[in-house]
Enzyme design. Structure first.
Site, PDB file in Angstrom:
ATOM      1  N   ASP A  78      -5.716   1.700   3.541  1.00 16.20           N
ATOM      2  CA  ASP A  78      -4.929   2.299   2.648  1.00 16.20           C
ATOM      3  C   ASP A  78      -5.711   4.117   3.550  1.00 16.20           C
ATOM      4  O   ASP A  78      -6.876   4.299   3.555  1.00 16.20           O
ATOM      5  CB  ASP A  78      -4.836   2.159   1.628  1.00 16.20           C
ATOM      6  CG  ASP A  78      -5.501   2.549   0.353  1.00 16.20           C
ATOM      7  OD1 ASP A  78      -6.820   1.864   1.712  1.00 16.20           O
ATOM      8  OD2 ASP A  78      -5.186   2.978  -0.396  1.00 16.20           O
ATOM      9  N   GLU A 145      -7.729   1.631  -1.591  1.00 13.00           N
ATOM     10  CA  GLU A 145      -9.319   1.978  -2.174  1.00 13.00           C
ATOM     11  C   GLU A 145      -9.034   2.945  -2.685  1.00 13.00           C
ATOM     12  O   GLU A 145      -9.715   3.861  -3.290  1.00 13.00           O
ATOM     13  CB  GLU A 145     -10.169   1.928  -0.820  1.00 13.00           C
ATOM     14  CG  GLU A 145     -11.422   3.106  -1.468  1.00 13.00           C
ATOM     15  CD  GLU A 145     -11.840   4.288  -0.940  1.00 13.00           C
ATOM     16  OE1 GLU A 145     -12.817   4.561  -1.361  1.00 13.00           O
ATOM     17  OE2 GLU A 145     -10.610   5.182  -0.508  1.00 13.00           O
ATOM     18  N   GLU A 146      -7.647   4.145  -2.097  1.00 15.79           N
ATOM     19  CA  GLU A 146      -7.784   5.010  -2.519  1.00 15.79           C
ATOM     20  C   GLU A 146      -6.538   5.820  -4.399  1.00 15.79           C
ATOM     21  O   GLU A 146      -7.000   6.895  -4.496  1.00 15.79           O
ATOM     22  CB  GLU A 146      -6.472   6.398  -1.272  1.00 15.79           C
ATOM     23  CG  GLU A 146      -7.645   5.874  -0.210  1.00 15.79           C
ATOM     24  CD  GLU A 146      -8.486   6.730   0.395  1.00 15.79           C
ATOM     25  OE1 GLU A 146      -9.265   7.811  -0.673  1.00 15.79           O
ATOM     26  OE2 GLU A 146      -8.812   7.593   1.060  1.00 15.79           O
TER      27      GLU A 146
END
Length: 480
Positions: A78, A145-146
């Site tokens: 992502d 992840e973000e």
């Protein structure tokens, strides 16, 4: 999009170009996950797509490496999706328009997605290279992840076989990351009500823009302006001198980015506009003096008369929250005084029909300090609103002994005849989450030079990408 095929390493930039065509904002990774699954299968490699859309692609060891411990190359699929004001771009459908400028790749008015698309590109290029000698390989690419790190946190304990992990999610060449901060998101939820005004008020929209923003971990120590704190200054200054009503307030878009923009809608008496304009001009002048490296602007726009506003007590509560909720450095590491130990980022404020939500992201290298920050912030919130904690991710604690770290430093120093610097960073990496499920993993993190991540100015060094990829290949060859 410029043609990247003439850049070297050719296969790395081939894959980078391909994934730039695929939407992959956090939470919208199904298309990129399916592409990665198909790519792995087309290479004839064992490919796993789990229920979260994480991808694992396996390649057997080269002859002579069969008894070597396996290596995992890891990144996330992502990206942070941000665009410049006035740019028409739909991140759910439109490809990233990648440009070449001198030694850099950047995007046309949007984030580039080098964080962490370059890990995907390098990993796929490694897997298709049948001339490279290496141990058993696994390419692990995770989702979200973000935001919540759900991909890394939700990875099942029996999926990974390797014992050494190379995270390609660092953004400064020549630095080896061996520890990172943990963090969480704290939300203030304020109940609001609207009421009719007895006399006429004119709506005025105040837009704060022109700020640099940046990564709320890596750039939190740079002293950059925060649009929500500027909004606070606007509200407090105007409230002292004018009869005003709050209609709406919104600002920030991502909890892991320093907010670059905010918009306040106020109701004022029509005759007070000249005074308001003068006050805004004075605030803007002060901002330009205090932040000479940025381009702060405050734009005024008159609108129609309004009949409904928020209660005065709601305005007071908003001012209280923006005052009390911290942003910036909380403290520095005692044994590494140049490294931030803990910080907070006043990230987002949104006005809904009956609520205003304010988000603060906190980070710390130590769980104890993170809890202390949580307790203080939630205590302040609960004086006027409700508090909610989400998105907790663990820190990656420095490991005193690491054969992988020692080997990685040794190889870099020989290749480039300069010392690789070993660091602990104030950003969240998935390494901490993965260590919770796979505690015996020996992990390091490195990557090419990427500047201004999480904002549309993001750019990737082409020459640094080549050096980092050559280093990755050499490292794999020596990990017998």
């Amino acid at each position: 999009m410029n043609n990247l095929e003439n850049l070297e390493p050719e296969r790395v930039f081939h894959y980078f170009s391909e994934i730039a065509k695929i939407p992959r904002c956090s939470g919208d990774e199904k298309k990129i996950s399916d592409y990665l699954k198909k790519t792995g299968q087309d290479l004839g490699l064992e490919t796993i797509q789990d229920e979260l859309n994480n991808i694992i692609i396996r390649k057997k060891a080269s002859p002579g490496y069969e008894n070597s411990p396996g290596v995992i190359i890891q990144g996330h699929m992502d990206m942070v999706c941000e665009k410049e004001e006035g740019i028409e771009h739909d991140f759910s459908t439109d490809p990233i328009d990648v440009l070449i400028e001198d030694d850099f790749l950047k995007a046309n008015g949007t984030t580039l997605g080098a964080d962490n698309g370059i890990a995907i590109a390098m990993g796929l290029a490694i897997l298709e290279d049948d001339n490279l000698e290496h141990p058993d390989l696994e390419l692990l690419l995770t989702v979200t992840e973000e935001t919540e790190m759900d991909g890394a946190l939700g990875l099942k304990p029996d999926l990974l076989k390797g014992s050494r992990l190379l995270n390609i999610d660092s953004e400064e060449e020549g630095f080896l990351t061996v520890g990172s901060a943990g963090g969480e998101l704290i939300q203030a939820i304020l109940d609001i009500k609207r009421e009719e005004v007895a006399t006429a008020y004119q709506e005025v929209n105040i837009t704060i823009t022109g700020l640099s923003g940046g990564h709320s971990g890596m750039e939190i120590d740079k002293g950059r302006a925060n649009s929500l704190k500027i909004a606070l200054k606007v509200l407090t200054n105007l409230k002292e001198k004018l009869d005003l009503k709050l209609v709406n307030i919104n600002g920030g878009t991502k909890d892991n980015a320093i907010p670059r923009k905010a918009k306040i809608s106020l109701g004022i008496k029509a005759e007070a506009y000249p005074k308001l304009k003068k006050e805004i001009e004075a605030i803007e002048k002060e901002l330009k003096k205090n932040y000479p490296q940025e381009n702060p602007k405050i734009i005024l726009e008159k609108s129609a008369e309004i009949v409904e506003v928020l209660r005065d007590q709601d305005l007071e509560a908003v001012i209280y929250l923006l005052q009390k909720l911290p942003t910036g450095i909380n403290n520095w590491l005692k044994d590494r005084p140049e490294t931030v130990e803990s910080s907070s980022n006043l990230a987002i404020i949104n006005t809904e029909t009956d609520k205003i939500r304010v988000y603060v992201s906190t980070r710390s290298a130590k769980e104890k300090v993170l809890k202390e920050m949580r307790n203080k912030i939630t205590a302040d919130i609960e004086k006027v609103a409700k508090a909610k904690i989400t998105g907790h991710y663990p820190e990656w604690e420095y490991k005193p002994e690491s054969e992988l770290r020692n080997k990685a430093v040794e190889i870099y120093n020989k290749m480039y005849e300069k010392e690789m610097e070993v660091i602990v960073i104030h950003a969240g990496l998935e390494s901490g989450a993965l260590k919770k499920t796979y505690p015996d993993l020996d992990i390091i993190s490195f990557g090419p030079d990427i500047f201004d991540v999480h904002v549309p100015a993001e750019k990737l060094s082409i020459s640094s990408t080549k050096r980092t990829y050559n280093y990755l290949k050499k490292l794999l060859q020596t990990l017998k």
